[in-house]
Design a protein around this motif. Sequence first.
Motif, PDB file in Angstrom:
ATOM      1  N   UNK A 132       0.876  -1.225   0.108  1.00  0.00           N
ATOM      2  CA  UNK A 132       0.016  -0.072   0.131  1.00  0.00           C
ATOM      3  C   UNK A 132       0.906   1.137   0.036  1.00  0.00           C
ATOM      4  N   UNK A 133       2.164   1.291  -0.389  1.00  0.00           N
ATOM      5  CA  UNK A 133       2.993   2.278  -0.442  1.00  0.00           C
ATOM      6  C   UNK A 133       3.351   2.719  -1.734  1.00  0.00           C
ATOM      7  N   UNK A 134       2.836   2.241  -2.817  1.00  0.00           N
ATOM      8  CA  UNK A 134       3.057   2.706  -4.151  1.00  0.00           C
ATOM      9  C   UNK A 134       4.432   2.527  -4.532  1.00  0.00           C
ATOM     10  N   UNK A 135       4.909   1.173  -4.086  1.00  0.00           N
ATOM     11  CA  UNK A 135       6.328   0.897  -4.515  1.00  0.00           C
ATOM     12  C   UNK A 135       6.468   0.562  -6.007  1.00  0.00           C
ATOM     13  N   UNK A 136       7.158   1.061  -6.735  1.00  0.00           N
ATOM     14  CA  UNK A 136       7.669   0.695  -8.102  1.00  0.00           C
ATOM     15  C   UNK A 136       8.287  -0.355  -8.471  1.00  0.00           C
ATOM     16  N   UNK A 137       9.100  -0.690  -7.619  1.00  0.00           N
ATOM     17  CA  UNK A 137      10.027  -1.661  -7.608  1.00  0.00           C
ATOM     18  C   UNK A 137      10.785  -2.098  -6.585  1.00  0.00           C
ATOM     19  N   UNK A 138      11.093  -3.356  -6.454  1.00  0.00           N
ATOM     20  CA  UNK A 138      11.916  -3.793  -5.102  1.00  0.00           C
ATOM     21  C   UNK A 138      13.395  -4.354  -5.651  1.00  0.00           C
ATOM     22  N   UNK A 152      10.768 -12.586  -2.029  1.00  0.00           N
ATOM     23  CA  UNK A 152      10.636 -12.574  -3.464  1.00  0.00           C
ATOM     24  C   UNK A 152       9.262 -13.298  -3.829  1.00  0.00           C
ATOM     25  N   UNK A 153       8.798 -14.044  -3.041  1.00  0.00           N
ATOM     26  CA  UNK A 153       7.374 -14.401  -3.345  1.00  0.00           C
ATOM     27  C   UNK A 153       6.449 -13.194  -3.237  1.00  0.00           C
ATOM     28  N   UNK A 154       6.557 -12.426  -2.208  1.00  0.00           N
ATOM     29  CA  UNK A 154       5.563 -11.451  -1.800  1.00  0.00           C
ATOM     30  C   UNK A 154       5.789 -10.565  -3.092  1.00  0.00           C
ATOM     31  N   UNK A 155       6.853  -9.909  -3.387  1.00  0.00           N
ATOM     32  CA  UNK A 155       6.979  -9.319  -4.614  1.00  0.00           C
ATOM     33  C   UNK A 155       6.263  -9.694  -5.915  1.00  0.00           C
ATOM     34  N   UNK A 156       6.424 -10.890  -5.991  1.00  0.00           N
ATOM     35  CA  UNK A 156       5.869 -11.649  -7.177  1.00  0.00           C
ATOM     36  C   UNK A 156       4.213 -11.735  -7.078  1.00  0.00           C
ATOM     37  N   UNK A 157       3.695 -11.966  -5.727  1.00  0.00           N
ATOM     38  CA  UNK A 157       2.253 -12.079  -5.609  1.00  0.00           C
ATOM     39  C   UNK A 157       1.798 -10.623  -5.648  1.00  0.00           C
ATOM     40  N   UNK A 158       2.616  -9.679  -5.358  1.00  0.00           N
ATOM     41  CA  UNK A 158       1.835  -8.324  -5.534  1.00  0.00           C
ATOM     42  C   UNK A 158       1.947  -7.679  -6.818  1.00  0.00           C
ATOM     43  N   UNK A 160       4.943  -6.567  -8.273  1.00  0.00           N
ATOM     44  CA  UNK A 160       6.001  -5.632  -8.241  1.00  0.00           C
ATOM     45  C   UNK A 160       7.402  -6.265  -8.875  1.00  0.00           C
ATOM     46  N   UNK A 161       7.614  -5.595  -9.732  1.00  0.00           N
ATOM     47  CA  UNK A 161       8.714  -6.065 -10.603  1.00  0.00           C
ATOM     48  C   UNK A 161      10.084  -5.845  -9.421  1.00  0.00           C
ATOM     49  N   UNK A 162      11.044  -6.529  -9.261  1.00  0.00           N
ATOM     50  CA  UNK A 162      12.241  -6.733  -8.484  1.00  0.00           C
ATOM     51  C   UNK A 162      13.532  -7.013  -9.108  1.00  0.00           C
ATOM     52  N   UNK A 163      14.850  -6.549  -8.359  1.00  0.00           N
ATOM     53  CA  UNK A 163      15.951  -6.934  -8.856  1.00  0.00           C
ATOM     54  C   UNK A 163      16.463  -7.860  -7.945  1.00  0.00           C
ATOM     55  N   UNK A 164      17.032  -9.160  -8.368  1.00  0.00           N
ATOM     56  CA  UNK A 164      17.557 -10.179  -7.403  1.00  0.00           C
ATOM     57  C   UNK A 164      18.951  -9.934  -7.390  1.00  0.00           C
ATOM     58  N   UNK A 165      19.448  -9.508  -6.396  1.00  0.00           N
ATOM     59  CA  UNK A 165      20.889  -9.278  -6.166  1.00  0.00           C
ATOM     60  C   UNK A 165      21.491 -10.082  -4.986  1.00  0.00           C
ATOM     61  N   UNK A 185      12.008 -12.991 -10.253  1.00  0.00           N
ATOM     62  CA  UNK A 185      12.718 -11.741 -10.402  1.00  0.00           C
ATOM     63  C   UNK A 185      12.396 -11.186 -11.877  1.00  0.00           C
ATOM     64  N   UNK A 186      12.442  -9.909 -11.740  1.00  0.00           N
ATOM     65  CA  UNK A 186      12.360  -9.162 -13.188  1.00  0.00           C
ATOM     66  C   UNK A 186      13.626  -8.991 -13.827  1.00  0.00           C
ATOM     67  N   UNK A 187      14.773  -8.740 -12.937  1.00  0.00           N
ATOM     68  CA  UNK A 187      16.361  -8.596 -13.379  1.00  0.00           C
ATOM     69  C   UNK A 187      16.950  -9.155 -12.384  1.00  0.00           C
ATOM     70  N   UNK A 188      18.301  -9.706 -12.892  1.00  0.00           N
ATOM     71  CA  UNK A 188      19.202 -10.178 -12.008  1.00  0.00           C
ATOM     72  C   UNK A 188      20.451  -9.489 -12.110  1.00  0.00           C
TER      73      UNK A 188
END
Length: 310
Positions: A132-138, A152-158, A160-165, A185-188
């Motif tokens: 609920x914070x308007x997060x554009x990416x993680x 990672x599972x929570x980003x995917x379920x929501x 929200x695209x994210x970088x895996x580092x 992930x969307x990017x690694x």
Amino acid sequence: MTALICGSMAYDTIMVFPDKFKHHILPEQVHILNVSFLVPELRREYGGCAGNIAYNLRLLGGEPLIMATVGKDFAPYSQWLGYCGISQEHITVLEDSYTAQAYITTDLDDNQITAFHPGAMSFSHRNTVPTDRGIRLGLISPDGKDGMQQHAAQFAAAGIPFIFDPGQGMPMFDGAELLDLVDKATWVTLNDYEAQLMQERTGLSADELARRVEALVITRGANGSLIHTHGQVIEIPPARPHATLDPTGCGDAYRAGLVYGLLEKLDWPTTGRIASLMGAIKVETHGTQNHTLTLAAFKERYRENFGASF
């Protein structure tokens, strides 16, 4: 432009031994090793991947949100984040733990002996990705293993695209676990050593890994970086530092540049060059959060290095 940076917050205690370890460690006696090093030079730095990435993103004008677990000794770091204008809304303080800490002793040959205490970082799974914070990416950087997988599972379920580092956290995962994180992930992003380890553990080549994400970014230190995306490989040249004093944290600075470029919806050649320059600027200063810059000055150095603007 809000990014949620998941990962470690740590104190780095750095000591310099004004001699060489090899003069004091007898190879034939390592089975009964008992040595003491006098370290007249010591400094304590604010660190941890999430803290470093957020600090650099803030320098670029971003509004990072850190999600991390810290300990009862976090007050000095908290004051520093407040001074830097970085939100602590999603940092959880555990009163029965210490904040993660690294104790690093370096000799005159730049060899290092490090002891790392994860402390509160091991409980990162107690945090939950907010929706609920308007997060554009993680971004998921090294953290407690359970936390990295759950976030990672929570980003995917929501959605929200994210970088895996995975960084130094990669040894915690086997090949199947790494592929599961890559597929969410969307990017690694990896350095060249981590890229080799990822390929060995998953059995996939860099090209095969890249086909599972929007982009696979591989940094190569002073040799620049490679961005594998949509069947092509974009070579990013290194930026020129004014001095080379301390490479610690330059990877985190690079990743902040990636986050900035993605938030601004810049193309990959520009995003990679921003990341490259951020890494070069970090190298010019001891410690991971002691360098400063303005966005205007950064854009001028970008023009000087790459002959273009963004």
